[in-house]
Design a protein around this motif. Structure first.
Motif, mmCIF file in Angstrom:
data_model
loop_
_atom_site.group_PDB
_atom_site.id
_atom_site.type_symbol
_atom_site.label_atom_id
_atom_site.label_comp_id
_atom_site.label_asym_id
_atom_site.label_seq_id
_atom_site.Cartn_x
_atom_site.Cartn_y
_atom_site.Cartn_z
ATOM 1 N N THR A 48 7.870 -28.056 -69.747
ATOM 2 C CA THR A 48 8.981 -29.308 -70.621
ATOM 3 C C THR A 48 10.269 -28.259 -71.211
ATOM 4 O OG1 THR A 48 6.499 -29.505 -71.116
ATOM 5 C CG2 THR A 48 8.558 -29.670 -73.009
ATOM 6 N N GLN A 49 10.372 -27.191 -70.954
ATOM 7 C CA GLN A 49 11.179 -26.535 -71.312
ATOM 8 C C GLN A 49 13.037 -27.020 -69.824
ATOM 9 O OE1 GLN A 49 9.912 -22.333 -72.125
ATOM 10 N NE2 GLN A 49 10.885 -22.637 -73.519
ATOM 11 N N ARG A 50 11.691 -27.385 -68.751
ATOM 12 C CA ARG A 50 13.340 -27.412 -67.928
ATOM 13 C C ARG A 50 13.043 -28.681 -67.142
ATOM 14 N NH1 ARG A 50 13.691 -23.710 -64.378
ATOM 15 N NH2 ARG A 50 11.507 -22.015 -64.138
ATOM 16 N N LEU A 51 12.363 -29.782 -68.204
ATOM 17 C CA LEU A 51 12.227 -31.084 -68.193
ATOM 18 C C LEU A 51 13.752 -31.157 -69.498
ATOM 19 C CD1 LEU A 51 9.235 -32.683 -68.174
ATOM 20 C CD2 LEU A 51 11.151 -32.973 -66.138
ATOM 21 N N ALA A 52 13.983 -30.289 -70.048
ATOM 22 C CA ALA A 52 14.554 -30.922 -71.513
ATOM 23 C C ALA A 52 15.448 -30.390 -71.352
ATOM 24 C CB ALA A 52 13.927 -30.111 -73.145
ATOM 25 N N VAL A 115 17.347 -24.122 -75.090
ATOM 26 C CA VAL A 115 16.180 -24.501 -74.857
ATOM 27 C C VAL A 115 15.104 -24.219 -75.718
ATOM 28 C CG1 VAL A 115 15.218 -25.128 -73.071
ATOM 29 C CG2 VAL A 115 17.372 -24.869 -72.870
ATOM 30 N N MET A 116 14.742 -25.200 -76.650
ATOM 31 C CA MET A 116 13.405 -24.914 -78.006
ATOM 32 C C MET A 116 12.286 -24.312 -76.973
ATOM 33 S SD MET A 116 14.774 -24.197 -80.121
ATOM 34 C CE MET A 116 14.303 -24.098 -81.884
ATOM 35 N N TYR A 117 11.196 -23.541 -77.254
ATOM 36 C CA TYR A 117 9.730 -23.455 -77.178
ATOM 37 C C TYR A 117 8.969 -24.692 -77.141
ATOM 38 C CZ TYR A 117 5.449 -22.086 -76.646
ATOM 39 O OH TYR A 117 4.058 -21.636 -76.526
ATOM 40 N N ASP A 120 4.529 -28.712 -78.558
ATOM 41 C CA ASP A 120 4.577 -30.471 -78.369
ATOM 42 C C ASP A 120 4.224 -31.085 -77.074
ATOM 43 O OD1 ASP A 120 3.107 -29.762 -81.374
ATOM 44 O OD2 ASP A 120 4.557 -31.118 -81.873
ATOM 45 N N GLU A 121 3.631 -30.879 -76.415
ATOM 46 C CA GLU A 121 3.811 -31.238 -74.966
ATOM 47 C C GLU A 121 4.695 -32.553 -74.870
ATOM 48 O OE1 GLU A 121 0.962 -33.072 -71.031
ATOM 49 O OE2 GLU A 121 0.289 -31.470 -72.694
ATOM 50 N N GLY A 122 5.448 -32.853 -73.829
ATOM 51 C CA GLY A 122 6.032 -34.181 -74.046
ATOM 52 C C GLY A 122 7.083 -33.762 -75.114
ATOM 53 N N VAL A 123 7.577 -33.145 -75.833
ATOM 54 C CA VAL A 123 8.498 -33.015 -76.998
ATOM 55 C C VAL A 123 9.510 -32.345 -75.859
ATOM 56 C CG1 VAL A 123 9.374 -32.401 -78.807
ATOM 57 C CG2 VAL A 123 6.987 -33.254 -78.678
ATOM 58 N N THR A 145 15.827 -33.839 -79.641
ATOM 59 C CA THR A 145 15.072 -34.019 -79.626
ATOM 60 C C THR A 145 15.409 -34.989 -78.409
ATOM 61 O OG1 THR A 145 14.178 -32.976 -81.613
ATOM 62 C CG2 THR A 145 12.755 -34.215 -79.695
ATOM 63 N N ASN A 146 14.087 -34.738 -77.203
ATOM 64 C CA ASN A 146 13.857 -36.170 -76.425
ATOM 65 C C ASN A 146 15.128 -36.833 -76.073
ATOM 66 O OD1 ASN A 146 10.858 -34.936 -76.233
ATOM 67 N ND2 ASN A 146 10.680 -36.969 -77.401
ATOM 68 N N GLY A 147 16.718 -35.763 -76.063
ATOM 69 C CA GLY A 147 17.924 -36.398 -76.121
ATOM 70 C C GLY A 147 18.061 -36.962 -76.869
ATOM 71 N N PHE A 148 18.208 -37.198 -77.791
ATOM 72 C CA PHE A 148 18.727 -38.095 -79.090
ATOM 73 C C PHE A 148 18.443 -36.860 -80.683
ATOM 74 C CE2 PHE A 148 16.487 -41.320 -77.123
ATOM 75 C CZ PHE A 148 18.409 -41.754 -77.004
#
Length: 160
Positions: A48-52, A115-117, A120-123, A145-148
């Protein structure tokens, strides 16, 4: 201290926390700032952090523009309170009346992208941490969060 070359983050150093360097254009300036990837108990960097971070890199210009606009709005919403904290001889330098994002250039100094821990999955969350002339003790933090942009406040809510 260990050093790795990561496929997403580039060169990272670990000395209790993962740190690297991130290049951004922020408030009209090209900057290299500290990059921190928050983990706990020596846990690995999560997917999730990689995706963020990938999302941030892919949309860096638009995310930075959102953050700049959110900082300006926050500043204007609190301008009277900020100005009340300074003496007459320093108020116009520390907390001037500005109306445009460009006016924030001399007031905010970006120090870190975090890049925050992923609790929650998907956040997917990335924090912008900076110093501010109008709040020299607590600085400024912006959570994306999620690009916003989700929140703007003093930087302490991102430092944990």
């Amino acid at each position: 201290m260990s050093v790795i070359q990561d496929q997403d983050f580039g060169e990272l150093h670990f000395d209790g926390i993962w740190q690297g360097v991130c290049e951004v254009v922020f408030l009209g300036r090209r900057l290299e700032v500290e990059l921190v990837i928050q983990t706990f108990d020596d846990a690995p960097i999560s997917q999730t952090q990689r995706l963020a971070y990938r999302e941030f890199v892919a949309n860096k210009a638009s995310i930075c523009a959102q953050v700049e606009e959110a900082i300006l709005k926050h500043y204007l919403d609190h301008l009277c309170a900020y100005r009340a904290c300074f003496d007459a001889h320093e108020v116009d330098a520390r907390a001037p009346s500005v109306r445009e994002v460009e006016g924030m250039r001399d007031l905010v100094c970006l120090r870190c992208i975090k890049v925050m821990y992923a609790f929650d999955e998907g956040v997917r969350q990335v924090g912008f941490i900076g110093d501010a002339t109008f709040d020299p003790e607590l600085g400024l933090g912006v959570l994306v969060t999620n690009g916003f942009v989700e929140a703007v406040d003093t930087q302490d809510f991102l430092l944990g």
